[in-house]
Motif scaffolding. Structure first.
Motif, PDB file in Angstrom:
ATOM      1  N   SER A 139       0.834  -1.208   0.000  1.00  0.00           N
ATOM      2  CA  SER A 139       0.000   0.000   0.000  1.00  0.00           C
ATOM      3  C   SER A 139       0.865   1.253   0.000  1.00  0.00           C
ATOM      4  O   SER A 139       0.557   2.237  -0.684  1.00  0.00           O
ATOM      5  N   VAL A 140       1.955   1.226   0.782  1.00  0.00           N
ATOM      6  CA  VAL A 140       2.893   2.353   0.795  1.00  0.00           C
ATOM      7  C   VAL A 140       3.498   2.541  -0.589  1.00  0.00           C
ATOM      8  O   VAL A 140       3.595   3.675  -1.106  1.00  0.00           O
ATOM      9  N   LYS A 141       3.896   1.435  -1.212  1.00  0.00           N
ATOM     10  CA  LYS A 141       4.496   1.506  -2.543  1.00  0.00           C
ATOM     11  C   LYS A 141       3.512   2.092  -3.557  1.00  0.00           C
ATOM     12  O   LYS A 141       3.881   2.947  -4.379  1.00  0.00           O
ATOM     13  N   GLU A 142       2.264   1.663  -3.504  1.00  0.00           N
ATOM     14  CA  GLU A 142       1.262   2.186  -4.437  1.00  0.00           C
ATOM     15  C   GLU A 142       1.036   3.675  -4.212  1.00  0.00           C
ATOM     16  O   GLU A 142       0.845   4.430  -5.166  1.00  0.00           O
ATOM     17  N   GLY A 143       1.023   4.106  -2.933  1.00  0.00           N
ATOM     18  CA  GLY A 143       0.839   5.521  -2.643  1.00  0.00           C
ATOM     19  C   GLY A 143       1.978   6.364  -3.190  1.00  0.00           C
ATOM     20  O   GLY A 143       1.756   7.440  -3.762  1.00  0.00           O
ATOM     21  N   ILE A 144       3.212   5.881  -3.016  1.00  0.00           N
ATOM     22  CA  ILE A 144       4.378   6.619  -3.525  1.00  0.00           C
ATOM     23  C   ILE A 144       4.349   6.695  -5.051  1.00  0.00           C
ATOM     24  O   ILE A 144       4.617   7.741  -5.653  1.00  0.00           O
ATOM     25  N   ILE A 145       4.016   5.572  -5.682  1.00  0.00           N
ATOM     26  CA  ILE A 145       3.959   5.552  -7.140  1.00  0.00           C
ATOM     27  C   ILE A 145       2.851   6.465  -7.647  1.00  0.00           C
ATOM     28  O   ILE A 145       3.033   7.189  -8.641  1.00  0.00           O
ATOM     29  N   MET A 146       1.713   6.474  -6.967  1.00  0.00           N
ATOM     30  CA  MET A 146       0.631   7.366  -7.360  1.00  0.00           C
ATOM     31  C   MET A 146       1.070   8.826  -7.272  1.00  0.00           C
ATOM     32  O   MET A 146       0.815   9.622  -8.182  1.00  0.00           O
ATOM     33  N   PHE A 147       1.759   9.188  -6.180  1.00  0.00           N
ATOM     34  CA  PHE A 147       2.244  10.562  -6.014  1.00  0.00           C
ATOM     35  C   PHE A 147       3.203  10.940  -7.140  1.00  0.00           C
ATOM     36  O   PHE A 147       3.062  11.997  -7.777  1.00  0.00           O
ATOM     37  N   CYS A 148       4.202  10.089  -7.380  1.00  0.00           N
ATOM     38  CA  CYS A 148       5.213  10.385  -8.399  1.00  0.00           C
ATOM     39  C   CYS A 148       4.602  10.463  -9.795  1.00  0.00           C
ATOM     40  O   CYS A 148       4.939  11.358 -10.588  1.00  0.00           O
ATOM     41  N   SER A 149       3.702   9.537 -10.102  1.00  0.00           N
ATOM     42  CA  SER A 149       3.079   9.520 -11.423  1.00  0.00           C
ATOM     43  C   SER A 149       2.210  10.755 -11.633  1.00  0.00           C
ATOM     44  O   SER A 149       2.263  11.397 -12.686  1.00  0.00           O
ATOM     45  N   PHE A 150       1.403  11.090 -10.617  1.00  0.00           N
ATOM     46  CA  PHE A 150       0.527  12.261 -10.718  1.00  0.00           C
ATOM     47  C   PHE A 150       1.355  13.523 -10.940  1.00  0.00           C
ATOM     48  O   PHE A 150       1.048  14.350 -11.811  1.00  0.00           O
ATOM     49  N   ALA A 151       2.429  13.686 -10.143  1.00  0.00           N
ATOM     50  CA  ALA A 151       3.251  14.895 -10.244  1.00  0.00           C
ATOM     51  C   ALA A 151       4.020  14.951 -11.559  1.00  0.00           C
ATOM     52  O   ALA A 151       4.097  16.010 -12.197  1.00  0.00           O
ATOM     53  N   ALA A 152       4.585  13.810 -11.976  1.00  0.00           N
ATOM     54  CA  ALA A 152       5.405  13.793 -13.186  1.00  0.00           C
ATOM     55  C   ALA A 152       4.577  14.091 -14.429  1.00  0.00           C
ATOM     56  O   ALA A 152       4.924  14.968 -15.238  1.00  0.00           O
ATOM     57  N   PHE A 153       3.469  13.376 -14.598  1.00  0.00           N
ATOM     58  CA  PHE A 153       2.647  13.598 -15.788  1.00  0.00           C
ATOM     59  C   PHE A 153       1.894  14.924 -15.705  1.00  0.00           C
ATOM     60  O   PHE A 153       1.608  15.550 -16.736  1.00  0.00           O
ATOM     61  N   GLY A 154       1.571  15.350 -14.482  1.00  0.00           N
ATOM     62  CA  GLY A 154       0.896  16.629 -14.328  1.00  0.00           C
ATOM     63  C   GLY A 154       1.760  17.807 -14.726  1.00  0.00           C
ATOM     64  O   GLY A 154       1.249  18.894 -15.025  1.00  0.00           O
ATOM     65  N   ALA A 155       3.077  17.601 -14.757  1.00  0.00           N
ATOM     66  CA  ALA A 155       3.986  18.691 -15.137  1.00  0.00           C
ATOM     67  C   ALA A 155       4.023  18.929 -16.643  1.00  0.00           C
ATOM     68  O   ALA A 155       4.447  20.013 -17.081  1.00  0.00           O
ATOM     69  N   PHE A 156       3.585  17.953 -17.443  1.00  0.00           N
ATOM     70  CA  PHE A 156       3.699  18.087 -18.903  1.00  0.00           C
ATOM     71  C   PHE A 156       2.991  19.324 -19.454  1.00  0.00           C
ATOM     72  O   PHE A 156       3.576  20.056 -20.273  1.00  0.00           O
ATOM     73  N   PRO A 157       1.727  19.596 -19.088  1.00  0.00           N
ATOM     74  CA  PRO A 157       1.074  20.784 -19.656  1.00  0.00           C
ATOM     75  C   PRO A 157       1.743  22.092 -19.251  1.00  0.00           C
ATOM     76  O   PRO A 157       1.521  23.124 -19.901  1.00  0.00           O
ATOM     77  N   LEU A 158       2.565  22.056 -18.203  1.00  0.00           N
ATOM     78  CA  LEU A 158       3.212  23.281 -17.722  1.00  0.00           C
ATOM     79  C   LEU A 158       4.611  23.482 -18.294  1.00  0.00           C
ATOM     80  O   LEU A 158       5.187  24.563 -18.153  1.00  0.00           O
ATOM     81  N   LEU A 159       5.170  22.441 -18.921  1.00  0.00           N
ATOM     82  CA  LEU A 159       6.552  22.526 -19.399  1.00  0.00           C
ATOM     83  C   LEU A 159       6.747  23.629 -20.435  1.00  0.00           C
ATOM     84  O   LEU A 159       7.780  24.301 -20.458  1.00  0.00           O
ATOM     85  N   GLY A 160       5.744  23.789 -21.297  1.00  0.00           N
ATOM     86  CA  GLY A 160       5.845  24.831 -22.315  1.00  0.00           C
ATOM     87  C   GLY A 160       5.971  26.219 -21.722  1.00  0.00           C
ATOM     88  O   GLY A 160       6.636  27.099 -22.287  1.00  0.00           O
ATOM     89  N   TYR A 161       5.328  26.431 -20.569  1.00  0.00           N
ATOM     90  CA  TYR A 161       5.384  27.740 -19.913  1.00  0.00           C
ATOM     91  C   TYR A 161       6.735  27.976 -19.239  1.00  0.00           C
ATOM     92  O   TYR A 161       7.026  29.082 -18.805  1.00  0.00           O
ATOM     93  N   VAL A 162       7.534  26.905 -19.109  1.00  0.00           N
ATOM     94  CA  VAL A 162       8.857  27.028 -18.487  1.00  0.00           C
ATOM     95  C   VAL A 162       9.951  27.075 -19.546  1.00  0.00           C
ATOM     96  O   VAL A 162      10.835  27.940 -19.517  1.00  0.00           O
ATOM     97  N   ILE A 163       9.891  26.148 -20.516  1.00  0.00           N
ATOM     98  CA  ILE A 163      10.972  25.992 -21.487  1.00  0.00           C
ATOM     99  C   ILE A 163      10.909  27.041 -22.598  1.00  0.00           C
ATOM    100  O   ILE A 163      11.918  27.673 -22.922  1.00  0.00           O
TER     101      ILE A 163
END
Length: 281
Positions: free
Chosen positions: A186-210
């Motif tokens: 359960s801990v592993k799934e929670g960590i993976i969910m956090f990392c996946s949500f944050a990593a993929f959630g950053a894609f729409p914002l990358l253009g505003y940075v790069i």
């Protein structure tokens, strides 16, 4: 934006393993089916990979759709790029933490409840085995097994109490008993969910940075268009990968995910425009 895609039951976590069997079935390839069953030797590894892929895919989909909706709403409200970045990244990481904690707590709570039900079934088996045996016989008869065969099968299984109770959990309560290390999982799934949500959630914002760093003269309309293109490509790819959990064709899953993402962004953009007009008055 959470929960855009229904989570899969734990029993389906081995779909990666079943893909060769499904391909054999869809192609009416009896030889491939025979080879698959003869060569099955790494069941646990496949199930673990499938279980980890689930929070990666669905956490990522939630993350990118949430971020894209924020960007679209901000664009509809004519907000400046720095404001979009502040809103986007603060929301993404806060939501990612919320999703990760929620994944851990919900998974842990579900497993604890299942184990408590197993304790009850074991207590009933210890104190009134005849009743439990009769329940299982009736279940198998209801599923089409002859009563004599059901009695023979169930009475044989009842000699092995631990095994019998696990079968009862599946047949009577339709619950899969978790492993002993379920808290770590359960801990592993929670960590993976956090990392996946944050990593993929950053894609729409990358253009505003790069892009502003390389082309500072581009307007916010161009930045938003870039975010749409990047998000659309990622959504389609993730939808194709999501087809692992579905019988649908990969391109249909990709288009479905892309269209749903576009619908979410359209709603957010429209609301942003509407609110901006009200505030401007």
């Amino acid at each position: 934006m959470h929960g855009n895609f229904e989570r899969l039951p734990s029993e389906k976590s081995n779909l990666l393993e079943l893909n060769p069997a499904r391909k054999a079935y869809e192609g009416d390839d009896t030889e491939a089916s025979r080879q698959y069953h003869d060569n099955r030797k790494n069941d646990e590894q496949h199930q673990t990979e499938g279980g980890l892929l689930k929070p990666i895919i669905f956490g990522g989909l939630d993350g990118i759709l949430t971020a894209f909706a924020i960007v679209a709403g901000a664009a509809g409200g004519a907000l400046e790029p720095p404001v979009v970045l502040i809103l986007g990244f603060s929301n993404i990481f806060a939501d990612a933490l919320s999703m990760g904690v929620g994944e851990f707590l919900s998974s842990k709570a579900e497993n604890e409840w299942i184990l408590s039900e197993r304790e009850r079934e074991m207590w009933e088996m210890e104190n009134y085995p005849e009743g439990e045996v009769q329940e299982m016989i009736d279940i198998y008869v209801d599923k089409g097994m002859g009563r004599e065969d059901a009695e023979m099968v169930v009475k044989t299984m009842s000699k092995y109490k631990e095994f019998f109770v696990d079968v009862m959990m599946a047949e009577e309560l339709e619950l899969a008993v978790p492993e002993e290390n379920h808290v770590q999982e359960s801990v592993k799934e929670g960590i993976i969910m956090f990392c996946s949500f944050a990593a993929f959630g950053a894609f729409p914002l990358l253009g505003y940075v790069i892009i502003p760093a390389s082309f500072p003269d581009l307007g916010k309309e161009t930045l938003f268009a870039t975010a749409c293109i990047v998000t659309g490509i990622v959504l389609f790819i993730m939808g194709c990968v999501k087809s692992i959990f579905s019988a649908a064709k990969w391109y249909w899953c990709g288009m479905e995910t892309l269209l749903l993402g576009g619908a979410c962004a359209t709603v957010a953009y429209t609301i942003g425009q509407f609110v901006d007009r009200i505030v401007a008055k």
